[in-house]
Design a protein around this motif. Structure first.
Motif, mmCIF file in Angstrom:
data_model
loop_
_atom_site.group_PDB
_atom_site.id
_atom_site.type_symbol
_atom_site.label_atom_id
_atom_site.label_comp_id
_atom_site.label_asym_id
_atom_site.label_seq_id
_atom_site.Cartn_x
_atom_site.Cartn_y
_atom_site.Cartn_z
ATOM 1 N N PHE A 173 -21.258 -20.015 25.672
ATOM 2 C CA PHE A 173 -20.082 -20.201 24.829
ATOM 3 C C PHE A 173 -20.354 -21.041 23.581
ATOM 4 C CE2 PHE A 173 -17.998 -19.030 28.839
ATOM 5 C CZ PHE A 173 -17.105 -18.071 28.370
ATOM 6 N N LEU A 218 -22.722 -21.643 31.188
ATOM 7 C CA LEU A 218 -21.478 -21.576 30.430
ATOM 8 C C LEU A 218 -21.616 -22.273 29.076
ATOM 9 C CD1 LEU A 218 -18.822 -22.223 33.233
ATOM 10 C CD2 LEU A 218 -19.288 -20.075 32.039
ATOM 11 N N GLY A 262 -24.596 -23.107 36.835
ATOM 12 C CA GLY A 262 -23.373 -22.502 36.340
ATOM 13 C C GLY A 262 -22.861 -23.179 35.077
ATOM 14 N N PRO A 263 -22.610 -24.500 35.105
ATOM 15 C CA PRO A 263 -22.174 -25.182 33.882
ATOM 16 C C PRO A 263 -23.182 -25.068 32.739
ATOM 17 C CG PRO A 263 -21.766 -26.551 35.811
ATOM 18 C CD PRO A 263 -22.585 -25.393 36.277
#
Length: 439
Positions: free
Chosen positions: A230, A226, A222-223
Motif C-alpha cells: 500500500f 501490507l 502480513g503487516p
C-alpha cells in the motif's frame, strides 16, 4: 522418562505469578545479556525452582543458536516451558516492554530538548563512555570465542571484510558459518557444545509445527506485506519494517555485532540519523532495562520523526513501535516453532562448528564497530580513501577531541581494569560531559 512424566513434574504456575515474576525480570534486566541471563537463572532456577539447571542450560544453548537477543529468547522459552504459548508471549513481552517505554520517553526528550546545553553535555559524556563499553564487549567476546589460530584468522578476516571492503554483515556471517562447517567436514575438528544431560524429547506433530509457523509467519509478514503493497519503499514506515525484519534475521552474536550493520544502513544508506546519534542511541539503550538491541527503537524513532511527514513526536512514536514489532516478532516465531524440537539440536557437531566460526567472526565485526565509534567520538567528521579494492578511513589528527579521549580512557579503565558498575561509569561520564560542556 516420557514427555508426559516431564509435564507432570513441572510446577504449577499461575499466570498472575508468571506476570509478576517476568515483570520483575523485565524491570531489573540491566547489564547486558550476561547480567540478564544471570538474573533469570537466580530467579527461575535458584529462587522459584521452576526450571532445573539442565533445563535452563539446555534452553540457553538453544537460544544461542538463534538470531536475535538470546536473553529475550531465553525468557520467552522459559515462559513457554511453564505455560505454553501464552506463557512464552507474556514472558517475552515483559522482558522488552519496560525498556521500550523508557527508551521511547528518552527519544522524545532527545527530539524536543536535544539542543539544550546541559542535554548536549550529558550526551557528549555518554558517547565517550560508549566507546569504552564497546571495547569492553569486544574483549569479553574475544576471550570466549577466540581459541586457536583458526578462530583468530576468522576474526581478522571478518574485520578486514567489513571495515575495508564494505562486505555486508549478513554475507560475513553466512560465509563464516559455511567455513566452520567445511572445516568440520574436512578435519572433524568441529567443537561439540552439547550437554551431557539427557532430557526427554517431546513429540510434536508436523501439522502443529506448520500451524505455529503459519500463524506467527502471518503475524510477522502480513503487516510487512501490507505496508510494502500500500505504501511502497518510498514510505519510511514500509522501509523500516523491511529493514528491521532483515536485521532480525541476521542478528547473530548479539546487539554489538549487528550495530555495525545497522549503522552502515541507517546512517549511510537511509539517512535516518547521523553517526554521532547512533552513539547517543547506544548510550541511552545502555541505561534502560531490556536487551541492548532496543537501540533500534531509537533508530526507528529518529528516522520516522524526520521522514514520515507527521508531527516529529507522533512520527517518532510510530517509527519506534515499528522497530519494536519487526525486531522482536521473529523471536517469538523462532522459539514457538523451534523449542519443541530443542532436543533434536543437541549433539549436532556441524551446527556447533558453524556457530563457533560465526562467533569468531563477530569479534572482528565488533572490532570494526569500536574503530567506527572511536573515529566518530574522537575526530568527528571522517571520510574514506579508496586504495584498490579497499576503502580506508581518513581523518584529521588535529581534530582530536582531547576531552572525549579523556572520558573514554577513564571509562575504559573503570570498566576493564576495575570492573565498576556500568551505571556508575555512565553517570560519571555524563556528569563529566556536563561539566566540560558548560565550563
Amino acid at each position: 522418562m516420557t514427555s508426559d512424566n516431564l509435564a507432570a513434574e513441572r510446577p504449577t504456575v499461575e499466570m498472575g505469578e508468571l506476570f509478576q515474576t517476568f515483570g520483575k525480570i523485565g524491570l531489573l534486566s540491566f547489564g547486558g545479556p550476561a547480567g540478564q541471563i544471570a538474573l533469570m537463572h537466580r530467579i527461575l532456577v535458584d529462587e522459584k525452582r521452576w526450571l532445573s539447571e539442565p533445563q535452563f542450560l539446555h534452553a540457553l544453548n538453544f537460544c544461542m543458536l538463534l538470531p536475535g537477543p538470546e536473553a529475550m529468547q531465553l525468557a520467552t522459552y522459559s515462559g513457554w516451558l511453564l505455560k505454553g504459548v501464552r506463557g512464552g508471549l507474556l514472558a517475552g513481552l515483559l522482558f522488552v516492554l519496560p525498556g521500550f517505554f523508557v527508551l521511547l520517553g528518552l527519544s522524545i526528550l532527545y527530539i524536543t530538548l536535544g539542543d539544550v546545553p546541559i542535554v548536549d553535555g550529558l550526551l557528549f559524556g555518554l558517547k565517550a563512555a560508549v566507546l569504552a563499553i564497546v571495547l569492553e564487549a569486544m574483549i569479553k567476546v574475544a576471550k570466549r570465542a577466540l581459541h586457536g589460530r583458526f578462530a583468530y584468522a576468522i576474526a581478522v578476516a571478518a574485520f578486514v571484510a567489513i571495515a575495508f571492503l564494505q562486505v555486508p554483515f549478513p554475507l560475513i556471517i553466512a560465509t563464516a558459518g559455511l567455513v566452520g562447517i567445511l572445516r568440520h567436514r574436512l578435519s572433524g575438528a568441529g567443537p561439540d557444545n552439547a550437554t551431557d544431560v539427557v532430557l526427554p524429547e517431546p513429540r510434536v506433530p508436523v501439522s502443529a509445527t506448520l500451524k505455529t509457523l503459519a500463524i506467527w509467519g502471518a503475524i510477522w509478514l502480513g503487516p510487512l506485506a501490507l505496508l510494502l503493497v500500500f505504501f511502497g519503499r518510498a514510505q519510511v514506515f514500509a522501509d523500516q519494517a523491511l529493514f528491521f525484519s532483515q536485521t532480525a534475521i541476521v542478528t547473530f552474536g548479539g546487539a554489538y555485532a549487528v550495530l555495525a550493520y545497522v549503522a552502515q544502513q541507517a546512517v549511510e544508506f537511509y539517512g535516518w540519523l547521523r553517526p554521532d546519534e547512533m552513539l547517543t542511541g547506544l548510550g541511552l539503550a545502555e541505561t534502560t532495562p531490556g536487551p541492548l538491541i532496543l537501540v533500534l527503537v531509537f533508530v526507528g524513532f529518529l528516522g520516522a520523526s524526520r521522514m514520515s511527514g507527521l508531527d516529529p513526536v507522533t512520527g517518532g512514536i510510530l517509527g519506534g513501535t515499528t522497530a519494536l514489532f519487526f525486531t522482536f516478532i521473529p523471536c517469538f516465531l523462532w522459539i514457538f516453532v523451534g523449542a519443541p524440537y530443542i532436543e533434536r539440536l543437541r549433539g549436532v557437531k556441524w551446527l556447533s562448528a558453524a556457530l563457533s566460526a560465526i562467533t569468531a567472526a563477530v569479534v572482528g565485526v565488533i572490532a570494526n564497530l569500536a574503530v567506527w565509534f572511536g573515529l566518530q567520538v574522537l575526530f568527528g567528521e571522517t571520510s574514506s580513501v579508496d586504495w584498490g579494492p579497499f576503502s580506508l578511513p581518513s581523518f584529521d589528527p588535529a581534530a582530536l577531541d582531547i576531552a572525549a579521549l579523556a572520558i573514554a580512557v577513564a571509562a575504559g579503565i573503570a570498566l576493564i581494569r576495575f570492573h565498576l558498575n556500568i551505571f556508575l561509569v555512565l553517570g560519571a561520564a555524563a556528569a563529566a560531559g556536563v561539566v566540560l560542556t558548560l565550563g
